[in-house]
Scaffold this motif. Structure first.
Motif, mmCIF file in Angstrom:
data_model
loop_
_atom_site.group_PDB
_atom_site.id
_atom_site.type_symbol
_atom_site.label_atom_id
_atom_site.label_comp_id
_atom_site.label_asym_id
_atom_site.label_seq_id
_atom_site.Cartn_x
_atom_site.Cartn_y
_atom_site.Cartn_z
ATOM 1 N N TRP A 78 0.835 -1.202 0.000
ATOM 2 C CA TRP A 78 0.000 0.000 0.000
ATOM 3 C C TRP A 78 0.868 1.249 0.000
ATOM 4 O O TRP A 78 0.601 2.201 -0.719
ATOM 5 N N ARG A 79 1.958 1.259 0.784
ATOM 6 C CA ARG A 79 2.821 2.429 0.883
ATOM 7 C C ARG A 79 3.545 2.678 -0.440
ATOM 8 O O ARG A 79 3.707 3.815 -0.860
ATOM 9 N N SER A 81 2.463 1.901 -3.399
ATOM 10 C CA SER A 81 1.519 2.295 -4.443
ATOM 11 C C SER A 81 0.906 3.678 -4.210
ATOM 12 O O SER A 81 0.133 4.144 -5.042
ATOM 13 N N LEU A 82 1.223 4.343 -3.118
ATOM 14 C CA LEU A 82 0.694 5.690 -2.882
ATOM 15 C C LEU A 82 1.239 6.666 -3.918
ATOM 16 O O LEU A 82 2.382 6.531 -4.356
ATOM 17 N N PRO A 83 0.438 7.671 -4.294
ATOM 18 C CA PRO A 83 0.966 8.682 -5.210
ATOM 19 C C PRO A 83 2.059 9.485 -4.505
ATOM 20 O O PRO A 83 1.965 9.796 -3.329
ATOM 21 N N GLY A 84 3.098 9.770 -5.232
ATOM 22 C CA GLY A 84 4.215 10.514 -4.656
ATOM 23 C C GLY A 84 5.272 9.608 -4.066
ATOM 24 O O GLY A 84 6.297 10.085 -3.589
ATOM 25 N N ALA A 85 5.048 8.304 -4.059
ATOM 26 C CA ALA A 85 6.043 7.388 -3.511
ATOM 27 C C ALA A 85 7.253 7.303 -4.431
ATOM 28 O O ALA A 85 8.355 7.036 -3.978
ATOM 29 N N ASN A 86 7.043 7.538 -5.700
ATOM 30 C CA ASN A 86 8.144 7.471 -6.664
ATOM 31 C C ASN A 86 8.638 8.873 -7.007
ATOM 32 O O ASN A 86 8.960 9.172 -8.148
ATOM 33 N N ALA A 87 8.702 9.756 -6.019
ATOM 34 C CA ALA A 87 9.131 11.133 -6.231
ATOM 35 C C ALA A 87 10.631 11.169 -6.511
ATOM 36 O O ALA A 87 11.339 10.179 -6.356
#
Length: 135
Positions: A78-79, A81-87
């Protein structure tokens, strides 16, 4: 020790006859053996009944530990796949300097088992990387 010497040593060891143990040791061993065997036959087997603590620990190992591992795995997925996780990474280096210095170098020659010479070239380096980020 080469292979031929090792084979000669093994052949010599196969020819050696082991020494006989002392007679008093054999007598003590034979006297002690029947008593130990009788004691093992006369004692009834001990049955251990699991206590409540054992049942609880078995339940924990069977259900709670795998469920906890599954929950942690779901949280990680879940963490990620959150938006902004691949910043973008927190640091981007604007000025990178790589420094290498040769400390020592030497060559040596050693013979192989077949007698053929082999050369080893040894070098020791100091590596240093410096990252600088503009503010």
């Amino acid at each position: 020790m080469n292979d031929m010497e090792l084979e000669h040593l093994e052949a010599e060891l196969r020819r050696v006859v082991p020494a006989r143990p002392p007679e008093d040791f054999l007598a003590r061993l034979k006297a002690a053996q029947p008593a130990a065997m009788r004691a093992a036959r006369t004692e009834p087997p001990v049955r251990v009944r699991p206590s409540a603590g054992f049942e609880l620990s078995a339940w924990l190992m069977r259900w709670l530990v795998p469920a906890t591992a599954l929950l942690i795995g779901m949280l990680v997925v879940w963490r990620v796949s959150l938006p902004g996780a691949n910043a973008a990474p927190a640091m981007s280096a604007d000025n990178v300097q790589i420094d290498e210095q040769l400390v020592s170098a030497f060559d040596t020659v050693a013979p192989l088992a077949t007698g053929e010479p082999v050369r080893f070239r040894c070098r020791t380096w100091i590596d240093k990387v410096v990252l600088r980020q503009r503010r």
